[in-house]
Design an enzyme around this catalytic site. Structure first.
Site, mmCIF file in Angstrom:
data_model
loop_
_atom_site.group_PDB
_atom_site.id
_atom_site.type_symbol
_atom_site.label_atom_id
_atom_site.label_comp_id
_atom_site.label_asym_id
_atom_site.label_seq_id
_atom_site.Cartn_x
_atom_site.Cartn_y
_atom_site.Cartn_z
ATOM 1 N N LYS A 177 75.808 64.974 48.582
ATOM 2 C CA LYS A 177 75.323 64.775 49.948
ATOM 3 C C LYS A 177 75.482 66.111 50.674
ATOM 4 O O LYS A 177 76.413 66.321 51.446
ATOM 5 C CB LYS A 177 76.150 63.663 50.609
ATOM 6 C CG LYS A 177 75.439 62.984 51.747
ATOM 7 C CD LYS A 177 76.142 61.691 52.129
ATOM 8 C CE LYS A 177 75.684 61.186 53.476
ATOM 9 N NZ LYS A 177 74.261 60.846 53.542
HETATM 10 N N1 PPE Z 1 70.120 58.060 50.417
HETATM 11 C C1 PPE Z 1 70.169 59.066 51.314
HETATM 12 C C2 PPE Z 1 69.259 60.230 51.142
HETATM 13 C C3 PPE Z 1 71.079 58.989 52.374
HETATM 14 O O1 PPE Z 1 71.130 60.005 53.247
HETATM 15 C C4 PPE Z 1 71.897 57.854 52.505
HETATM 16 C C5 PPE Z 1 72.867 57.757 53.652
HETATM 17 C C6 PPE Z 1 71.817 56.835 51.540
HETATM 18 C C7 PPE Z 1 70.908 56.971 50.524
HETATM 19 C C8 PPE Z 1 72.708 55.629 51.569
HETATM 20 O O2 PPE Z 1 74.044 55.978 51.280
HETATM 21 P P1 PPE Z 1 75.289 55.146 51.834
HETATM 22 O O3 PPE Z 1 75.378 55.418 53.294
HETATM 23 O O4 PPE Z 1 76.437 55.648 51.063
HETATM 24 O O5 PPE Z 1 75.018 53.703 51.554
HETATM 25 N N2 PPE Z 1 72.420 58.414 54.835
HETATM 26 C C9 PPE Z 1 73.386 58.788 55.861
HETATM 27 C C10 PPE Z 1 72.795 59.780 56.851
HETATM 28 C C11 PPE Z 1 71.884 59.230 57.888
HETATM 29 C C12 PPE Z 1 71.565 60.236 58.966
HETATM 30 O O6 PPE Z 1 70.527 60.077 59.618
HETATM 31 O O7 PPE Z 1 72.365 61.153 59.218
HETATM 32 C C13 PPE Z 1 73.965 57.562 56.545
HETATM 33 O O8 PPE Z 1 73.389 56.482 56.457
HETATM 34 O O9 PPE Z 1 75.022 57.709 57.180
#
Ligand code: PPE
Length: 303
Positions: A149
């Site tokens: 990330k």
């Molecule tokens: N894919 C991506 C690309 C992503 O950024 C997130 C979280 C997920 C999947 C889901 O991951 P999880 O939160 O562990 O279930 N995206 C983060 C950033 C959002 C933002 O706008 O900043 C979030 O949801 O916190």
């Protein structure tokens, strides 16, 4: 920031911060909810672990322990008197020598907390959002590390989000470099067809979402079959139900993809069942998943 509590207006960095130029940062998105046991951070340990893994993939040594980051997060929430919030830990290369070689720049750490409502709107969360497949493909492991990330990697999501927003849609769906469905700009994606649940797996260059993992566990515990496999774009048009998961988005249904209604055009039965059970877990209403909550000990809650 770097071990100190800093007022919002003073939380600044130098303009030559390495990460500002080259995207050399890693971050997390975490939420804390008001639960019957007090404010509790959902799957905090898993998020901190992913932060350390992301940092490791970019050869950044975080100058704090997992426990120190956990305690600092608790303190930041308490000092801001927040009962629920979004939490953004950021580990980044600070100001040092310019140029692409990053390993001589300091590794800095900040944790910010703020109130953040429904990411894709309250109505979107209830009724579902309109999604569009972006012409930008999801970054692949040929070029970067999709499982990390990392801040710089997010220009990919930003391009997709701008494209579909300007076209009048609420969320982007990105295909991977093979043309298989990957995920949303900031969410993982699930499709339901004939009672079976499928979601793209790690070979589709997804980010391993913690909410994705939670929803898979919950679905299996409820007796549903969940398969991690390639999902073709056309399956989005055939699906009975589609929903996305993420920390910011929580569980948000899709009601349309590429102008085609998903199923009946309203969130389906399995989506509603999973959403109910998932929100019970987030808000501490579920004994079964109580160990997913990291309760923040605060004077306001212990009295
Ligand atoms: N894919 C991506 C690309 C992503 O950024 C997130 C979280 C997920 C999947 C889901 O991951 P999880 O939160 O562990 O279930 N995206 C983060 C950033 C959002 C933002 O706008 O900043 C979030 O949801 O916190």
């Amino acid at each position: 920031m770097n071990g100190e509590l800093v007022a919002w207006e003073d939380a600044k960095v130098h303009v030559l911060t390495h990460a500002l130029h080259y995207g050399t940062g890693v971050f997390e998105g975490i939420r804390a909810y008001e639960t019957p046991r007090g404010t509790a951070i959902f799957r905090h340990t898993d998020h901190v672990e992913r932060l350390f893994r992301s940092a490791g993939m970019y050869l950044m040594d975080i100058p704090y322990t997992r426990e120190e980051l956990r305690a600092a997060t608790h303190e930041t929430i308490v000092r801001n008197s927040l009962r629920s919030c979004y939490i953004r830990p950021l580990v980044y290369r600070g100001a040092g020598p310019m140029g692409l070689y990053p390993l001589d720049s300091p590794v800095e750490v900040a944790i910010a907390v703020w109130e953040w409502g429904a990411y894709l709107g309250d109505e979107g969360k209830q009724r579902g959002v309109r999604g569009k497949v972006s012409s930008f493909r999801r970054i692949s492991s040929d070029s970067v590390i999709p499982a990390a990330k990392a801040t710089g990697q997010y220009v990919n999501s930003v391009l997709a989000k701008i494209e579909v927003s300007k076209a009048g849609y609420e969320e982007a769906i990105l295909l991977d470099d093979r043309g298989m469905v990957c995920e949303g700009s900031g969410e993982n994606l699930f499709v339901v067809k004939d009672g079976l649940i499928a979601t793209p797996g790690f070979s589709a260059d997804i980010l391993g979402g913690i909410n994705r993992a939670s929803v898979i566990t919950i679905a299996r515990d409820l007796g549903y079959e969940v398969v991690e496999r390639d999902v073709a774009r056309g399956e989005l048009y055939l699906a009975d139900e589609i929903f996305m998961t993420g920390t910011a988005a929580e569980l948000t249904p899709l009601r349309e993809v590429d102008d085609r209604p998903v199923g009946t055009g309203e969130p389906g039965e399995i989506t509603r069942t999973l959403s109910g059970a998932f929100h019970d877990a987030l808000y501490g209403r579920s004994d079964r998943y109580a160990e997913w909550l990291d309760v923040v000990e605060s004077p306001a809650h212990t009295t």
